[in-house]
Design a protein around this motif. Structure first.
Motif, short mmCIF file in Angstrom:
data_model
loop_
_atom_site.label_atom_id
_atom_site.label_comp_id
_atom_site.label_asym_id
_atom_site.label_seq_id
_atom_site.Cartn_x
_atom_site.Cartn_y
_atom_site.Cartn_z
N HIS A 85 5.91 13.51 -3.38
CA HIS A 85 5.29 14.55 -2.58
C HIS A 85 5.88 14.59 -1.16
O HIS A 85 5.17 14.83 -0.18
N GLY A 86 7.17 14.33 -1.08
CA GLY A 86 7.88 14.44 0.18
C GLY A 86 7.85 13.20 1.04
O GLY A 86 8.67 13.07 1.96
N ASN A 87 6.92 12.27 0.80
CA ASN A 87 6.83 11.06 1.60
C ASN A 87 7.63 9.93 0.95
O ASN A 87 7.49 9.67 -0.24
N CYS A 88 8.44 9.25 1.75
CA CYS A 88 9.26 8.17 1.21
C CYS A 88 8.40 7.02 0.70
O CYS A 88 7.49 6.56 1.40
N CYS A 89 8.70 6.56 -0.52
CA CYS A 89 8.08 5.34 -1.04
C CYS A 89 9.13 4.25 -1.21
O CYS A 89 8.80 3.10 -1.47
N GLY A 90 10.40 4.62 -1.05
CA GLY A 90 11.48 3.65 -1.11
C GLY A 90 12.67 4.15 -0.32
O GLY A 90 12.91 5.36 -0.28
N ALA A 91 13.37 3.25 0.33
CA ALA A 91 14.56 3.63 1.09
C ALA A 91 15.43 2.41 1.30
O ALA A 91 14.93 1.31 1.54
N GLY A 92 16.73 2.61 1.22
CA GLY A 92 17.68 1.54 1.50
C GLY A 92 18.89 2.09 2.21
O GLY A 92 19.30 3.24 1.98
N VAL A 93 19.47 1.28 3.10
CA VAL A 93 20.71 1.64 3.79
C VAL A 93 21.63 0.43 3.77
O VAL A 93 21.18 -0.71 3.71
#
Length: 347
Positions: A85-93
């Motif tokens: 729903h547009g909100n990040c639940c996972g992220a990696g860089v």
């Protein structure tokens, strides 16, 4: 055959009983390589209203991630985002695609089921296999859409779902994100009987400008690196938001809460539920803490560095509390000027 989103029929609105009338490109929109209408549906059935708006939300986030790293480090890492729903639940860089993808998926394996992914690098067969099989306890991971600069034929075959239920969207411009990639066009929102328009959110957290420490505990370089990711996610998530990142990996995003304590509690709860160790993480809050209670929740959970705005009458009390708890505390102004660090979003 790939087709631009500006040229396709959107199958329905926010719910199946609502008709959607498609994308109307703004004048000059065709000249913006990252304009939504310039993304192409590479595989899968035509998208819904929610697919399009979720794509726009993730685009806001990934461009802010690219901008903050580009501005502060001179380089843009590989980026992978997972959202619901547009909100990040996972992220990696990072500079290793496999680690970036695994960090993104591990962020919240439960929430990413049926979710949406956006990557800043090509999806090859190896990448596609990682997306649908890594740490999946239920066979091939169910996803709703994947967005990337491009997909190889092998990747398309691996990612396809019955009846085209997994949509693949491509845009080569996602591979070249930097501090100039933010959308500077005014944002318009329908209200009953009218519209309201505002400037887009183009502030970028800059460690060389207006950043002040509220206690004598310094941020490490690793903490600064993680705070940049936390910032980019928090300011593009439904406020109130408090975002937890550890080792350049999103571990808990407490979004859409009506008070800062609840946002802090939710961020910690989501991190723990996803089996993450909160100790040693950093937190970013999208506005100031009016009382020490929210920061205390984070500190007692093991957060070691907090970044928020300043402007509360309780700033010094909050700073003293965090000093006593051994937590670094950095801020930027929460004012009406161009240097404001407030990051409210999606009201």
């Amino acid at each position: 055959m790939s087709k631009k989103l500006s040229e396709i029929t959107v199958i329905y609105g926010e719910n199946p009983q609502q008709k959607c009338y498609g994308i109307d490109m703004l004048p000059g929109g065709a000249n913006d390589p990252l304009a939504i209408g310039n993304f192409e549906l590479t595989q899968g059935e035509n998208p819904s209203f929610c697919n399009i708006t979720d794509l726009d939300r993730m685009l806001q986030t990934i461009t802010h991630v690219g901008a903050v790293y580009s501005l502060n480090t001179g380089e843009t890492p590989l980026i992978a985002l997972g959202a619901k729903h547009g909100n990040c639940c996972g992220a990696g860089v990072g500079d290793n695609w496999k680690q970036v993808v695994q960090n993104m998926l591990d962020g919240d394996l439960r929430a990413i089921f049926g979710g949406s992914l956006m990557l800043s690098f090509e999806v090859t067969g190896d990448v596609a296999s990682e997306l649908v099989t890594y740490n999946s306890a239920y066979g091939k991971r169910l996803l709703d859409m994947v967005v990337a600069p491009s997909f190889t034929d092998e990747a398309k075959e691996i990612l396809q779902r019955k009846n085209g239920k997994l949509r693949l969207f491509s845009n080569p411009a996602l591979a070249n994100l930097d501090k100039n990639s933010l959308d500077s066009t005014k944002r318009d929102r329908y209200l009953r009987g009218g519209h309201i328009t505002q400037d887009n959110y183009t502030s970028i957290l800059d460690f060389d400008s207006k950043v002040t420490t509220k206690n004598s505990i310094p941020f490490s370089e690793a903490q600064k690196n993680s705070v940049m990711l936390a910032w980019a996610i928090a300011v593009t998530s439904n406020s109130n938001t408090i975002t937890l990142v550890k080792d350049s990996m999103l571990i808990g995003n407490g979004v859409g809460q009506q008070d800062r304590v609840s946002a802090a509690e939710l961020a910690v709860k989501r991190a723990v539920a996803a089996n993450h160790e909160v100790v040693g993480s950093v937190a970013f809050g999208d506005s100031f803490f009016p009382f020490p209670d929210g920061p205390e929740v984070l500190a007692k959970a093991g957060v070691k560095a907090i970044f928020a705005t300043n402007g509360s009458v309780k700033d010094e009390e909050v700073a003293k509390t965090l000093t006593d708890l051994g937590v670094a505390f950095y801020t930027v102004p929460d004012n009406a000027g161009p240097d404001s660090g407030r990051g409210f979003y999606a009201h």
